[in-house]
Design a protein around this motif. Structure first.
Motif, PDB file in Angstrom:
ATOM      1  N   ALA A   1       0.830  -1.205   0.000  1.00 14.62           N
ATOM      2  CA  ALA A   1       0.000   0.000   0.000  1.00 14.62           C
ATOM      3  C   ALA A   1       0.865   1.257   0.000  1.00 14.62           C
ATOM      4  O   ALA A   1       0.533   2.249  -0.658  1.00 14.62           O
ATOM      5  N   ILE A   2       1.985   1.208   0.720  1.00 13.97           N
ATOM      6  CA  ILE A   2       2.882   2.370   0.790  1.00 13.97           C
ATOM      7  C   ILE A   2       3.606   2.586  -0.532  1.00 13.97           C
ATOM      8  O   ILE A   2       3.664   3.709  -1.058  1.00 13.97           O
ATOM      9  N   ASN A   3       4.171   1.509  -1.087  1.00 12.27           N
ATOM     10  CA  ASN A   3       5.008   1.648  -2.284  1.00 12.27           C
ATOM     11  C   ASN A   3       4.254   2.183  -3.491  1.00 12.27           C
ATOM     12  O   ASN A   3       4.860   2.749  -4.407  1.00 12.27           O
ATOM     13  N   ALA A   4       2.939   2.010  -3.504  1.00 10.43           N
ATOM     14  CA  ALA A   4       2.140   2.495  -4.624  1.00 10.43           C
ATOM     15  C   ALA A   4       2.327   3.993  -4.846  1.00 10.43           C
ATOM     16  O   ALA A   4       2.271   4.486  -5.976  1.00 10.43           O
ATOM     17  N   SER A   5       2.575   4.739  -3.756  1.00 13.53           N
ATOM     18  CA  SER A   5       2.796   6.185  -3.889  1.00 13.53           C
ATOM     19  C   SER A   5       4.212   6.591  -3.488  1.00 13.53           C
ATOM     20  O   SER A   5       4.728   7.601  -3.970  1.00 13.53           O
ATOM     21  N   PHE A   6       4.854   5.812  -2.629  1.00 10.64           N
ATOM     22  CA  PHE A   6       6.185   6.165  -2.148  1.00 10.64           C
ATOM     23  C   PHE A   6       7.263   5.928  -3.203  1.00 10.64           C
ATOM     24  O   PHE A   6       8.239   6.673  -3.280  1.00 10.64           O
ATOM     25  N   ASP A   7       7.086   4.881  -4.021  1.00 17.03           N
ATOM     26  CA  ASP A   7       8.130   4.492  -4.984  1.00 17.03           C
ATOM     27  C   ASP A   7       7.665   4.699  -6.429  1.00 17.03           C
ATOM     28  O   ASP A   7       6.985   3.849  -7.003  1.00 17.03           O
ATOM     29  N   PRO A   8       8.009   5.839  -7.044  1.00 19.20           N
ATOM     30  CA  PRO A   8       7.586   6.110  -8.423  1.00 19.20           C
ATOM     31  C   PRO A   8       8.322   5.262  -9.461  1.00 19.20           C
ATOM     32  O   PRO A   8       7.976   5.289 -10.633  1.00 19.20           O
TER      33      PRO A   8
ATOM     34  N   VAL B   1      -0.312   9.944   3.817  1.00 21.28           N
ATOM     35  CA  VAL B   1       0.828  10.022   4.741  1.00 21.28           C
ATOM     36  C   VAL B   1       2.099  10.398   3.976  1.00 21.28           C
ATOM     37  O   VAL B   1       2.875  11.253   4.424  1.00 21.28           O
ATOM     38  N   VAL B   2       2.314   9.752   2.831  1.00 22.77           N
ATOM     39  CA  VAL B   2       3.487  10.057   2.004  1.00 22.77           C
ATOM     40  C   VAL B   2       3.456  11.519   1.583  1.00 22.77           C
ATOM     41  O   VAL B   2       4.463  12.233   1.639  1.00 22.77           O
ATOM     42  N   GLU B   3       2.278  11.980   1.173  1.00 20.20           N
ATOM     43  CA  GLU B   3       2.112  13.360   0.728  1.00 20.20           C
ATOM     44  C   GLU B   3       2.371  14.340   1.875  1.00 20.20           C
ATOM     45  O   GLU B   3       3.085  15.335   1.726  1.00 20.20           O
ATOM     46  N   MET B   4       1.804  14.043   3.041  1.00 18.23           N
ATOM     47  CA  MET B   4       1.960  14.915   4.203  1.00 18.23           C
ATOM     48  C   MET B   4       3.407  14.972   4.684  1.00 18.23           C
ATOM     49  O   MET B   4       3.911  16.031   5.080  1.00 18.23           O
ATOM     50  N   SER B   5       4.070  13.830   4.632  1.00 16.95           N
ATOM     51  CA  SER B   5       5.434  13.757   5.153  1.00 16.95           C
ATOM     52  C   SER B   5       6.479  14.294   4.174  1.00 16.95           C
ATOM     53  O   SER B   5       7.586  14.642   4.563  1.00 16.95           O
ATOM     54  N   GLY B   6       6.099  14.335   2.902  1.00 15.12           N
ATOM     55  CA  GLY B   6       7.049  14.775   1.889  1.00 15.12           C
ATOM     56  C   GLY B   6       8.123  13.758   1.594  1.00 15.12           C
ATOM     57  O   GLY B   6       9.137  14.057   0.942  1.00 15.12           O
ATOM     58  N   GLN B   7       7.894  12.492   2.016  1.00 14.53           N
ATOM     59  CA  GLN B   7       8.875  11.422   1.822  1.00 14.53           C
ATOM     60  C   GLN B   7       8.558  10.640   0.548  1.00 14.53           C
ATOM     61  O   GLN B   7       7.427  10.214   0.343  1.00 14.53           O
ATOM     62  N   LYS B   8       9.571  10.463  -0.314  1.00 12.50           N
ATOM     63  CA  LYS B   8       9.431   9.631  -1.510  1.00 12.50           C
ATOM     64  C   LYS B   8      10.768   9.055  -1.880  1.00 12.50           C
ATOM     65  O   LYS B   8      11.816   9.644  -1.614  1.00 12.50           O
ATOM     66  N   LYS B   9      10.718   7.838  -2.500  1.00 13.53           N
ATOM     67  CA  LYS B   9      11.964   7.243  -2.945  1.00 13.53           C
ATOM     68  C   LYS B   9      12.540   8.081  -4.080  1.00 13.53           C
ATOM     69  O   LYS B   9      11.819   8.469  -5.002  1.00 13.53           O
ATOM     70  N   GLU B  10      13.846   8.304  -4.040  1.00 14.37           N
ATOM     71  CA  GLU B  10      14.481   9.119  -5.082  1.00 14.37           C
ATOM     72  C   GLU B  10      15.175   8.240  -6.097  1.00 14.37           C
ATOM     73  O   GLU B  10      15.571   7.114  -5.799  1.00 14.37           O
TER      74      GLU B  10
END
Length: 327
Positions: A103-110, A318-327
């Motif tokens: 569920a997290i990786n769907a938005s965290f990892d582009p 949560v990903v959006e709020m935290s500003g955290q994403k895989k680079e």
């Protein structure tokens, strides 16, 4: 007359063969599973994922007459195992232990090379495990409110461990930071065990962790628990209040379920869902889940699909709020 009898005998034999041929597909469908089933756990061996998987697989093996074999395929935050299942034939012989990571990786990892929602057919839920904020005993706080006050008075001076970047443990901390308006340094580890060790030693001040792995340290006084991340208290730590009681609206957890390659026949989905739910209702398995601090997730495949959709949207925020994403 002889030729006629021979013809009738031959025709009758053909008819029986033809009818048998028509019945063969039905028998083949009923035969599932006719050989061992691979249950892919996209994490290293050991820990709650293995225990949960082996509990359910043992029950499925007993009920369905074929081995359900746990196969660990770790790496890339669960993505290696997930991709392997998506690429497998949708015949019911390769299953995936789905989790919060999906569920997290769907938005965290582009950079994902697959679409989880389109590539995996949800089969059944298994369990949900609350997280808990634990701290070093020398930290002069005993409640979530005191922790927030202390963090604000010492901006950036505290370190919070996690089991890795992009995990539910990491993002639960980032959500806490955003909602509480505090700052602390995130220190990622390769798994929760080394992080907990450093919290106990005082090198790190705190950690969001599954109650499964933190419970014994809290029980023996090696760590102090401030709050659980679910709305309700955990039966494993009944004296620890929800973080949301102080930080209103705060809620996270880790969840696990079962998925299969998209396109798997509905009758196999229904059979597996029925048997997994039966396993979760077994008193012995319920007791083992309780020992892990896990809450069973019962329901049909449609309900689990809806839950996955809700969780994916929750973690996207949560990903959006935290500003955290895989680079």
């Amino acid at each position: 007359m002889i030729n006629k009898r021979a013809f009738l005998h031959s025709a009758a034999g053909f008819g029986m063969t033809f009818v048998a041929g028509l019945a063969a597909p039905a028998r083949a469908e009923q035969a599932y599973p006719s050989h061992p089933v691979r249950w892919i756990v996209p994490y290293a061996a050991g820990g709650a994922t293995d225990v949960l998987s082996r509990l359910v697989c043992q029950r499925l093996s007993e009920r369905l007459g074929q081995p359900f074999i746990v196969e660990n395929k770790p790496g890339a935050g669960s993505n290696i195992g997930t991709q392997a299942v998506i690429a497998s034939p949708p015949d019911g012989y390769t299953l995936l232990l789905t989790s919060t990571a999906n569920a997290i990786n769907a938005s965290f990892d582009p950079t994902l090379p697959f679409d989880f929602a389109k590539g995996i057919a949800p089969v059944a839920g298994v369990a949900r495990i609350p997280l808990v904020l634990v701290i070093n005993n020398d930290l002069p706080v005993h409640t979530i409110a005191e922790f927030i006050t202390y963090a604000k008075a010492n901006p950036g001076k505290m370190s919070i461990a996690s089991s890795g970047i992009g995990t539910s443990l990491h993002l639960s901390g980032e959500l806490f930071k955003a909602m509480a308006g505090v700052q602390f340094v995130h220190v990622p580890y390769r798994g929760s065990a080394p992080g907990l060790t450093d919290v106990m030693s005082g090198q790190i001040q705190g950690m969001f962790d599954n109650v499964t792995s933190s419970f014994e340290f809290v029980r023996t006084g090696k760590l102090r628990a401030l709050g659980v991340t679910t709305k309700e208290r955990s039966d494993t730590m009944p004296d620890v209040p929800p973080i949301g009681d102080t930080l209103h609206g705060y809620e996270t957890s880790s969840f696990y379920g079962v998925g299969a390659p998209h396109g798997m026949p509905q009758e196999i989905v229904d059979l597996l869902n029925k048997e997994i739910n039966a396993a979760l209702a077994d008193p012995n398995i319920k007791q083992r889940l309780g020992d892990l601090g896990a809450i069973p997730i019962a329901g049909n495949a449609r309900e689990f699909t809806a839950m996955l959709t809700t969780e994916t949207e929750r973690w996207r925020k949560v990903v959006e709020m935290s500003g955290q994403k895989k680079e």
